[in-house]
Design an enzyme around this catalytic site. Structure first.
Site, mmCIF file in Angstrom:
data_model
loop_
_atom_site.group_PDB
_atom_site.id
_atom_site.type_symbol
_atom_site.label_atom_id
_atom_site.label_comp_id
_atom_site.label_asym_id
_atom_site.label_seq_id
_atom_site.Cartn_x
_atom_site.Cartn_y
_atom_site.Cartn_z
ATOM 1 N N ASN A 34 36.048 36.594 36.855
ATOM 2 C CA ASN A 34 35.750 35.511 35.898
ATOM 3 C C ASN A 34 36.944 34.583 35.710
ATOM 4 O OD1 ASN A 34 37.482 37.042 34.363
ATOM 5 N ND2 ASN A 34 36.155 37.188 32.567
ATOM 6 N N LEU A 61 31.934 40.252 33.762
ATOM 7 C CA LEU A 61 31.275 41.573 33.817
ATOM 8 C C LEU A 61 30.833 42.066 32.443
ATOM 9 C CD1 LEU A 61 33.683 43.166 36.411
ATOM 10 C CD2 LEU A 61 31.231 42.868 36.769
ATOM 11 N N ASN A 102 36.211 44.596 27.112
ATOM 12 C CA ASN A 102 36.367 44.124 28.502
ATOM 13 C C ASN A 102 36.504 45.282 29.484
ATOM 14 O OD1 ASN A 102 36.367 41.869 30.197
ATOM 15 N ND2 ASN A 102 38.571 42.050 30.480
ATOM 16 N N SER A 127 45.809 54.445 35.792
ATOM 17 C CA SER A 127 47.242 54.171 35.652
ATOM 18 C C SER A 127 47.999 55.439 35.293
ATOM 19 C CB SER A 127 47.412 53.136 34.538
ATOM 20 O OG SER A 127 48.745 53.095 34.131
ATOM 21 N N TYR A 152 45.062 49.740 25.501
ATOM 22 C CA TYR A 152 44.931 49.576 26.955
ATOM 23 C C TYR A 152 44.923 50.937 27.647
ATOM 24 C CZ TYR A 152 46.282 49.021 31.817
ATOM 25 O OH TYR A 152 46.332 49.152 33.188
ATOM 26 N N LYS A 156 41.859 53.350 29.909
ATOM 27 C CA LYS A 156 41.930 54.031 31.214
ATOM 28 C C LYS A 156 41.506 55.497 31.059
ATOM 29 C CE LYS A 156 43.106 50.437 33.437
ATOM 30 N NZ LYS A 156 42.117 49.767 34.276
ATOM 31 N N PHE A 181 51.233 53.986 39.890
ATOM 32 C CA PHE A 181 52.515 53.961 39.204
ATOM 33 C C PHE A 181 52.885 52.486 39.003
ATOM 34 C CE2 PHE A 181 53.817 58.255 38.130
ATOM 35 C CZ PHE A 181 52.650 58.883 38.509
ATOM 36 N N ARG A 234 61.319 54.273 36.973
ATOM 37 C CA ARG A 234 59.899 54.115 37.320
ATOM 38 C C ARG A 234 59.726 54.265 38.826
ATOM 39 N NH1 ARG A 234 60.042 54.453 32.739
ATOM 40 N NH2 ARG A 234 59.272 53.101 31.072
ATOM 41 N N ARG A 298 63.402 49.351 23.963
ATOM 42 C CA ARG A 298 62.139 48.703 23.571
ATOM 43 C C ARG A 298 61.192 49.808 23.097
ATOM 44 N NH1 ARG A 298 59.058 45.283 28.148
ATOM 45 N NH2 ARG A 298 59.025 47.354 29.090
HETATM 46 N N1 LIG Z 1 49.476 45.767 37.742
HETATM 47 C C1 LIG Z 1 49.816 46.942 37.220
HETATM 48 O O1 LIG Z 1 50.983 47.182 36.915
HETATM 49 C C2 LIG Z 1 48.768 48.011 37.024
HETATM 50 C C3 LIG Z 1 49.170 49.339 36.839
HETATM 51 C C4 LIG Z 1 48.193 50.314 36.648
HETATM 52 C C5 LIG Z 1 46.841 49.970 36.640
HETATM 53 N N2 LIG Z 1 46.486 48.667 36.816
HETATM 54 C C6 LIG Z 1 45.051 48.316 36.798
HETATM 55 O O2 LIG Z 1 44.716 47.735 38.040
HETATM 56 C C7 LIG Z 1 43.691 46.757 37.856
HETATM 57 C C8 LIG Z 1 44.127 45.452 38.512
HETATM 58 O O3 LIG Z 1 45.360 45.043 37.946
HETATM 59 P P1 LIG Z 1 46.072 43.690 38.374
HETATM 60 O O4 LIG Z 1 47.516 43.867 38.134
HETATM 61 O O5 LIG Z 1 45.587 43.264 39.691
HETATM 62 O O6 LIG Z 1 45.502 42.730 37.236
HETATM 63 P P2 LIG Z 1 45.054 41.191 37.326
HETATM 64 O O7 LIG Z 1 44.943 40.711 35.922
HETATM 65 O O8 LIG Z 1 45.921 40.446 38.254
HETATM 66 O O9 LIG Z 1 43.596 41.319 37.982
HETATM 67 C C9 LIG Z 1 42.446 41.605 37.228
HETATM 68 C C10 LIG Z 1 41.393 40.579 37.612
HETATM 69 O O10 LIG Z 1 40.178 40.884 36.900
HETATM 70 C C11 LIG Z 1 39.617 39.688 36.410
HETATM 71 N N3 LIG Z 1 38.817 40.053 35.228
HETATM 72 C C12 LIG Z 1 39.259 40.559 34.052
HETATM 73 N N4 LIG Z 1 38.227 40.753 33.211
HETATM 74 C C13 LIG Z 1 37.106 40.396 33.887
HETATM 75 C C14 LIG Z 1 35.715 40.375 33.548
HETATM 76 N N5 LIG Z 1 35.287 40.731 32.342
HETATM 77 N N6 LIG Z 1 34.840 39.939 34.476
HETATM 78 C C15 LIG Z 1 35.261 39.554 35.708
HETATM 79 N N7 LIG Z 1 36.567 39.536 36.073
HETATM 80 C C16 LIG Z 1 37.469 39.957 35.170
HETATM 81 C C17 LIG Z 1 40.805 38.780 36.112
HETATM 82 O O11 LIG Z 1 40.467 37.403 36.149
HETATM 83 C C18 LIG Z 1 41.770 39.156 37.243
HETATM 84 O O12 LIG Z 1 41.588 38.323 38.373
HETATM 85 C C19 LIG Z 1 43.442 46.674 36.363
HETATM 86 O O13 LIG Z 1 42.339 47.497 36.061
HETATM 87 C C20 LIG Z 1 44.702 47.238 35.761
HETATM 88 O O14 LIG Z 1 44.483 47.803 34.504
HETATM 89 C C21 LIG Z 1 47.407 47.684 37.028
#
Ligand SMILES: NC(=O)c1ccc[n+]([C@@H]2O[C@H](COP(=O)([O-])OP(=O)(O)OC[C@H]3O[C@@H](n4cnc5c(N)ncnc54)[C@H](O)[C@@H]3O)[C@@H](O)[C@H]2O)c1
Length: 346
Positions: A34, A61, A102, A127, A152, A156, A181, A234, A298
């Protein structure tokens, strides 16, 4: 009809790199995003790398009807890799209901559609936050899930519980939860990468934005932790290694190699790096000098977290290939590309 893989959040950071990895393995990909935390330009970046444009649907979604209509339009979706979620820990404390809606409503609506299928493969973005400050390092998948420190983190944990319960009553439904990680880096072409909106919450985008002059200096939160140099540790994993793990996890389900219909894997390098080691690695691999200062701890930061990778290495047959230096260099190349694009737009 060939089978298709739905990648939700496929224009986001990890999703876009995984779309590339899937296309390179010959999968046909449909993206739902989205654009709440990404840009439509990412689609062009993916196309430039793979010479293929994935199908794209701009769907939120949280809209149950739209999700249902999507599966009517694409009846041959065989697997779903579910990245879409909100991910800012601080924001989740400020606005918990946004995060619960969400991250959980979206998951439920997708699962309701998949329930009806004869075969459905589901890969979930989890995560290492589920472990909190683990009692033992490195962290195995058997380490207890600790009470979440933020809404958050809680989404998960609840997400994994929803998957456990769904898998229990439906043997046709097969799911893998991947506990990441610390994903960092970018595609080596610098066509796609991480695009943090506002002040970055994570260390690496903060480092690259500081080095390029967008921020005055990096604050290192605490140097009095019980670690060799006093800064937090980390497990930083290159996003390209992470992306490949998703393809491997999907193949595991398609090839019926799973040991149960809901499995959990850690995705990390197995090596912990302190904040000061990351700064050194960044300076070494890019030749840039990074201004930083040590400030107080922090709130909410855990001391150290790194993965025990044995289960992923042995059962998925996957292991990381890229070093921290390479990941930081790619993040830096991407940062320079972002600035170049911003200058062109102005
Ligand atoms: N990046 C990190 O450090 C990390 C670590 C652990 C877990 N995660 C998990 O991995 C996944 C991806 O992370 P990321 O870093 O790529 O995040 P990101 O924000 O770059 O990507 C998430 C994408 O989902 C889309 N989105 C969010 N809500 C939506 C909805 N309701 N409908 C349709 N699209 C939607 C956003 O526009 C975005 O493009 C997430 O679930 C995040 O919680 C990320």
């Amino acid at each position: 009809m060939s089978s298709k893989i739905l990648v939700t959040g496929g224009l986001g950071f990890i999703g876009s790199h995984t779309v590339v990895a899937l296309q390179e393995k010959g999968y046909e990909v449909v993206i739902i995003d989205n654009l709440s935390n990404s840009s439509i330009d990412v689609l062009a970046g993916i196309t430039k790398i793979t010479q293929q444009t994935p199908a794209f649907e701009n769907i939120d979604l949280r809209d149950k009807t739209k999700v249902k209509e999507f599966f009517e339009k694409y009846p041959n979706i065989e697997g779903v890799i579910h990245f879409a979620a909100s991910k800012a820990v601080g924001e989740s404390v400020e606005n918990p209901l946004l995060y619960y809606e969400n991250n959980l409503a979206s998951l439920i609506y997708l699962l309701q559609e998949l329930q009806a299928k004869d075969n459905a493969y589901f890969i979930f973005s989890s995560s290492c936050t589920v472990y909190g400050q683990a009692d033992d390092l490195p962290i195995t998948e058997n380490a207890p899930v600790k009470k979440a420190e933020s809404p958050y983190g809680n989404t998960k944990q609840i997400g994994e519980e929803i998957l456990t319960d769904t898998a229990k009553i439906n043997k046709n439904f097969k799911a893998i939860s991947l506990r990441y990680f610390n994903p960092i880096g970018a595609h080596p072409t610098a066509e796609i990468g991480e695009l943090p909106i506002g002040t970055p919450q994570n260390l690496i985008p903060f480092i690259t934005q500081t080095a390029i002059g967008k921020r005055k200096e990096l604050s290192v939160f605490g140097d009095d932790y019980p670690t060799p140099d006093g800064t937090c540790i980390r497990d930083y994993i290159h996003v390209m290694d992470l992306a490949k793990a998703h393809v491997v996890a999907l193949e595991r389900l398609q090839q019926k190699k799973e040991k149960s219909n809901f499995e959990v894997f850690n995705l990390g390098t197995g090596k912990g790096s302190s904040v000061l080691e990351v700064i050194n690695s960044f300076e070494r691999s890019t030749g840039e000098k990074l201004p930083y200062k040590i400030v107080g701890r922090r709130e909410g930061d855990i001391v150290a977290a790194y993965a025990d990778t044995q289960k992923a290495n042995e059962e998925l047959g996957w292991k990381t290939e890229k070093h921290l230096d390479e990941a930081l260099k790619s993040a830096w190349d991407w940062q320079k590309e972002v600035v170049k694009r911003e200058e062109k737009d102005n």
